[in-house]
Design an enzyme around this catalytic site. Structure first.
Site, PDB file in Angstrom:
ATOM      1  N   GLU B  38      49.085  25.001  35.801  1.00 23.29           N
ATOM      2  CA  GLU B  38      49.696  24.934  37.131  1.00 23.29           C
ATOM      3  C   GLU B  38      48.634  24.635  38.202  1.00 23.29           C
ATOM      4  O   GLU B  38      47.542  25.206  38.186  1.00 23.29           O
ATOM      5  CB  GLU B  38      50.336  26.302  37.419  1.00 23.29           C
ATOM      6  CG  GLU B  38      51.034  26.405  38.766  1.00 23.29           C
ATOM      7  CD  GLU B  38      51.666  27.787  38.989  1.00 23.29           C
ATOM      8  OE1 GLU B  38      51.306  28.737  38.262  1.00 23.29           O
ATOM      9  OE2 GLU B  38      52.521  27.907  39.884  1.00 23.29           O
ATOM     10  N   LYS B 113      58.719  23.319  41.112  1.00 20.43           N
ATOM     11  CA  LYS B 113      58.941  24.716  40.718  1.00 20.43           C
ATOM     12  C   LYS B 113      60.157  25.258  41.457  1.00 20.43           C
ATOM     13  O   LYS B 113      60.282  25.054  42.680  1.00 20.43           O
ATOM     14  CB  LYS B 113      57.697  25.516  41.069  1.00 20.43           C
ATOM     15  CG  LYS B 113      57.633  26.922  40.518  1.00 20.43           C
ATOM     16  CD  LYS B 113      56.255  27.537  40.840  1.00 20.43           C
ATOM     17  CE  LYS B 113      56.031  28.876  40.176  1.00 20.43           C
ATOM     18  NZ  LYS B 113      54.652  29.378  40.410  1.00 20.43           N
ATOM     19  N   CYS B 148      55.210  27.978  35.438  1.00 17.77           N
ATOM     20  CA  CYS B 148      54.930  29.426  35.488  1.00 17.77           C
ATOM     21  C   CYS B 148      56.189  30.268  35.674  1.00 17.77           C
ATOM     22  O   CYS B 148      56.981  30.414  34.748  1.00 17.77           O
ATOM     23  CB  CYS B 148      53.889  29.686  36.565  1.00 17.77           C
ATOM     24  SG  CYS B 148      52.992  31.239  36.292  1.00 17.77           S
ATOM     25  N   LYS B 193      50.225  42.495  30.120  1.00 13.77           N
ATOM     26  CA  LYS B 193      50.788  41.181  30.419  1.00 13.77           C
ATOM     27  C   LYS B 193      50.853  40.263  29.188  1.00 13.77           C
ATOM     28  O   LYS B 193      51.876  39.591  28.975  1.00 13.77           O
ATOM     29  CB  LYS B 193      49.956  40.523  31.530  1.00 13.77           C
ATOM     30  CG  LYS B 193      50.497  39.211  32.064  1.00 13.77           C
ATOM     31  CD  LYS B 193      51.690  39.443  32.958  1.00 13.77           C
ATOM     32  CE  LYS B 193      51.912  38.298  33.942  1.00 13.77           C
ATOM     33  NZ  LYS B 193      50.893  38.202  35.009  1.00 13.77           N
ATOM     34  N   SER B 297      23.001  55.436  40.129  1.00 15.06           N
ATOM     35  CA  SER B 297      22.987  56.819  40.603  1.00 15.06           C
ATOM     36  C   SER B 297      22.695  57.812  39.484  1.00 15.06           C
ATOM     37  O   SER B 297      22.439  58.979  39.752  1.00 15.06           O
ATOM     38  CB  SER B 297      24.346  57.148  41.216  1.00 15.06           C
ATOM     39  OG  SER B 297      25.326  57.213  40.189  1.00 15.06           O
ATOM     40  N   GLY B 299      25.138  58.231  37.426  1.00 16.76           N
ATOM     41  CA  GLY B 299      26.527  58.551  37.086  1.00 16.76           C
ATOM     42  C   GLY B 299      27.151  57.458  36.238  1.00 16.76           C
ATOM     43  O   GLY B 299      26.552  56.399  36.000  1.00 16.76           O
ATOM     44  N   ASN B 380      27.660  61.622  54.155  1.00 14.97           N
ATOM     45  CA  ASN B 380      27.899  60.182  54.239  1.00 14.97           C
ATOM     46  C   ASN B 380      26.637  59.392  54.551  1.00 14.97           C
ATOM     47  O   ASN B 380      26.475  58.267  54.093  1.00 14.97           O
ATOM     48  CB  ASN B 380      28.945  59.892  55.321  1.00 14.97           C
ATOM     49  CG  ASN B 380      30.351  60.173  54.844  1.00 14.97           C
ATOM     50  OD1 ASN B 380      30.583  60.336  53.645  1.00 14.97           O
ATOM     51  ND2 ASN B 380      31.291  60.242  55.758  1.00 14.97           N
ATOM     52  N   THR B 404      30.222  49.953  42.973  1.00  8.80           N
ATOM     53  CA  THR B 404      30.448  50.612  41.682  1.00  8.80           C
ATOM     54  C   THR B 404      31.641  51.555  41.669  1.00  8.80           C
ATOM     55  O   THR B 404      31.869  52.243  40.672  1.00  8.80           O
ATOM     56  CB  THR B 404      29.186  51.420  41.284  1.00  8.80           C
ATOM     57  OG1 THR B 404      28.971  52.419  42.288  1.00  8.80           O
ATOM     58  CG2 THR B 404      27.962  50.537  41.188  1.00  8.80           C
TER      59      THR B 404
END
Lengths: 564, 564
Positions: B38, B113, B148, B193, B297, B299, B380, B404
């Site tokens: 498409e 379409k 589609c 999907k 980090s 983590g 912060n 991340t």
């Protein structure tokens, strides 16, 4: 016929609050027809709240309440807007309509919107099914109700005389017997829009020789500012009533006796001043904030933004912070103190030299060890330190940061992501720099609110010695002219050159706009005042080749991330 | 019939590049029918590039080139996708169609379409007019081409068996004489999907007893990752070919002789790994970046993100920075060094204690003078110092910052705006935390790539002493379960409680999602891997009342701006 135009300011999503307000108005107003704006039950635009079945059921039940409230008042019709499902009270509906409900003495009929705007900031095809047939108003055939875009099928009011619609719902109402035409709207302001609306509605009333009542929502909802300005035209096409712009108003107009009045549109600068002021005020109120904090640089953008904040929230609710570095003209801080004094706001001075030095030392000893200690990173870090300090203040005291960037610099990326772009609301991000100057002069009409020195100094980001905006950018009148042609009028670059702009300037601007899409994707919501603002109404890819005569990449050059 | 499935990876907007690639393929492939995806000429989704008349003219002229290239090769049909205007080569068109062009020996016919997706990430009603009639393929009536969504009218494949369409273009093609069904697609990946597509296309081929050729675009375009996985089903509904997932491939399939094959979908974790990897790789390539920088980090989120970056770009293109403070477990930095060694990437250590101390001193002496020196601002600022350093590195060396954050924390706002949210691409922002763990374990399948200590440690933002995610958040399996039900399945809170989640948890999550809309509005683009990602496919108001049982405000509490 006595018609009440209820130009209200609903809170999006607050069905119970909006309906309580509407019920109060219905109860207190004496008129034959009481008209509220489009989707008045939910506020406009409700956006993906319309994907929540429980929200839709709540709206439907609220509509029932309004219908019930009309019982026992024979001869009084109430017209309001509400999303309507083809299978009410269930989650398994096939179609949702943007509808106007006419209610009288406990009975009701519906008119669905036929023309669904799906361009710029509008996404109605995402949610609604268009009405595909004529709607006679079964309980009040004399009232021909249409919804916002339904009145806009006339090609005269579209670029190149090309309307995207081939059906005229207004005409359809006349065919089915309407004596009075009524349009319920949620039509956002932009420069030029009010005049277009006068002509549009006047033309309908002349053409059909019927009075036309136009009721618009008012208020700021995120990026959009609705100017209200509800109107009545008589059957000869003359304006016989106009509600105030940018404020709530309930007006009762007798379509038979009212006489022509003048329209109340002022010049663009005054209109934009009112739009931005209301946009700020409502964003704060509807988000639950009372106080703003603004970084005052000594430049015109932050001065005008602070003046707007004071106009919207009052001086006691606005806090200024100056954050000078060694690159600032020493007069920058002093002039900000004068500005703060003129505005009547508190100001705090937080020099950033030590923080900047600490970053430089971190750069030298670790991050940039062995590399040259200069470049754009050193400019951007100053803007980011300032952003951090404003956000820290916000975290500590609950003031919402208003960012101060204008449209011209946002367009070409002359701003620092996570730096001066920090904030909850970008108040003037759709105001071109040349208009920022006009606004400053207008604010100074009666006395010098914004020190003249700020208006007269050459614009500079002051991130390095002797920096000046025009080292990097074309002159602002050239830049703004090209931006208007390219962004608002959608002209191809070649056509803009034919209009008399230099090819190198046009190419530079078009490329800069493309390259900085990634920055704008992370910008704070900005108040829309032109026909094309950055934000929800402008949707571009980032990882793409947008300008064809450029080598890849044309966009997404995050490494600049800078005022370069 | 020999059919070439050309599963290509176009660059959005790069008409000349895309068409050059297509012409090369057409020239080299030997088949009876050559099929591209498409909008293959423009790439999908072109978004508002479709509002530029000069872009549309360029696309139209490129389509002419492709048609011209079919001259002299009788019996070979080329099918490709292109936007088509009702008035080509002019700016004054009334309608634009999303079309499939069938070209053979210099002749061509078009199929528009009919079903235009306008939900989630799709905006096709914004640009296109739907086809309103049956299309016989005039030059090749045996080829029944759909585009589609045209294949998705069957209610079986929609929630609650409610398809938004009442017309089946595939059936229409059969009626007008198609012997082979062909669908050209740009169908983005999400978990689940591929299985839906198998069932859908198989059902069509069984129902109509005809082979069905499905050609999908592949590649990452901003938020969307297209998995390719082009397929052919025979007239009995059996899969007889499947192109690779997440890679370009030109395959030639003989619909008469090919025999059934197994489908190649793996489990969700492997699928998501491939999707995110391709999404990163293409975002970098299409934006013109070669190198990434990531804050490590200690983590799991940054470890998994770094592993993804290495998989996508190679270890030499990935740079890690550790930025420890006194709140970090001393092992956090050491384990990041081990991780970097395992991944084969360079890592630089930039302690932030001195910068943090300097901010604290600025707070104490000016910004917060006289106030208590503690609170969320102090947490912060650490995240923001780290964001600044990553952006400075990006400014200096041109590496793109990959942020991340995972989906769970982005959903409830457990992240710092302008801090850990800094970056050009949010690689795992649609991956729930529980799946981040699954991915880490999958990465470790053969050997310990991600140190087990990182996987086993209790998750923490490490912004204050002894902080732990679960001080603030529900357990991650609970949080992710509620988020899936609420965001992906669209269930009302009451229904989620009925499914067994605690009311207090459900309410907390729903409120947190609403409150943090303002943060997400300024988030970096994130790669979509579930049915509902934050970003372009989820559009909520900020200044609004979203959760009805809460006092205003429910959203836009910018003052938190924090991991609280």
């Amino acid at each position: 016929m006595k018609i009440a135009l209820c130009q209200i300011n609903p809170v999006v999503g607050d069905v119970s609050g909006n309906v309580a307000n509407m019920l109060e108005i219905i109860d207190s107003v004496r008129a034959d027809v009481i008209v509220f704006p489009e989707l008045s039950v939910t506020g406009y635009p409700p956006r993906d709240l319309l994907c929540h079945p429980d929200f839709l059921v709540e709206a439907g039940m609220a509509a029932d309440k309004i219908v019930a409230a009309t019982r026992g008042r024979e001869g009084v019709a109430v017209i309001f807007g509400c999303p309507v499902l083809d299978a009410p009270y269930t989650h398994a509906y096939r179609a949702m309509y943007n509808s106007a409900i006419t209610a009288e003495d406990g009975k009701w009929s519906m008119t669905h919107k036929a023309l669904l705007p799906s361009y710029d900031v509008f996404d109605e095809a995402r949610y609604f099914t268009p009405a595909r047939r004529e709607f006679a108003n079964s309980i009040r055939p004399d009232l021909g109700v249409t919804i916002c875009e339904d009145a806009w099928s006339d090609p005269e009011f579209w670029p190149d005389n090309q309307a995207p619609y081939d059906f005229d719902p207004v005409e359809s109402r006349v065919r089915t017997g309407a004596k009075v035409l009524i349009n319920i709207s949620a039509s956002p302001f932009n420069v030029g829009k009010p005049h277009l609306r006068y002509q549009l509605i006047s033309k309908h009333s002349r053409k059909h020789q019927r009075p036309f009542v136009y009721v618009n929502q008012v208020g700021g909802n995120d990026e959009l500012v609705f100017d209200g300005r509800s109107m009545v035209f008589n059957e000869f096409g003359y304006l016989i009533h106009e509600s105030q712009a940018f404020g709530e108003q309930i007006s009762i107009v007798d379509t038979e006796t009212a006489t022509p009045v003048d329209c109340n549109v002022r010049d663009d600068v005054d209109e934009v001043i009112d739009a931005v002021t209301l946009g700020i005020r409502d964003y704060f109120r509807k988000c639950g904030f009372e106080r703003a904090v603004i970084g005052l640089s000594g430049g015109i953008d932050s001065a005008v933004t602070a003046a707007f904040a004071v106009k919207a929230l009052g001086p006691k609710s606005v806090f200024g912070i100056t954050m000078p570095s060694r690159f600032n003209d020493p007069r920058s801080k002093a002039i900000s103190d004068t500005l703060a004094k003129n505005l009547g706001i508190e100001v705090l001075n937080v020099p950033i030299s030590k923080l900047y030095a600490e970053y430089c030392s971190t750069f030298e000893s670790t991050l940039f060890r062995g590399a040259e200690q200069s470049g754009v990173a050193f400019e951007n870090i100053q803007a980011r330190i300032r952003g951090n300090l404003l956000m820290a203040f916000s975290n500590k005291y609950g003031n919402l940061v208003i960012s101060t960037g204008n449209k011209s610099e946002l367009a070409v990326g002359y701003c620092t992501l996570y730096g001066d772009m920090c904030g909850g609301l970008a108040a003037i991000s759709d105001v071109p720099k040349t208009m920022v100057y006009d606004i400053a002069r207008r604010f100074n009409k009666n006395y010098e609110l914004i020190p003249t020195w700020i208006i007269d100094r050459p614009p500079s980001a002051e991130l390095r010695d002797d920096q000046c905006d025009q080292d990097t950018l074309p002159a602002y009148d050239v830049l703004d002219g090209i931006l208007k042609a390219y962004l608002e009028e959608g002209k191809p670059p070649a056509m803009i050159v034919m209009e008399g702009y230099q090819e190198k300037d046009v190419n530079w601007v078009v490329r800069a706009v493309a390259k900085n899409e990634y920055k704008r994707r992370q910008a704070a919501p900005g108040l829309r005042v032109t026909t094309k603002a950055f934000g929800v109404g402008r949707r571009y890819p980032i990882a793409a080749k947008v300008v064809k005569d450029l080598a890849r990449p044309t966009v997404g050059q995050h490494n600049s991330g800078s005022r370069v």
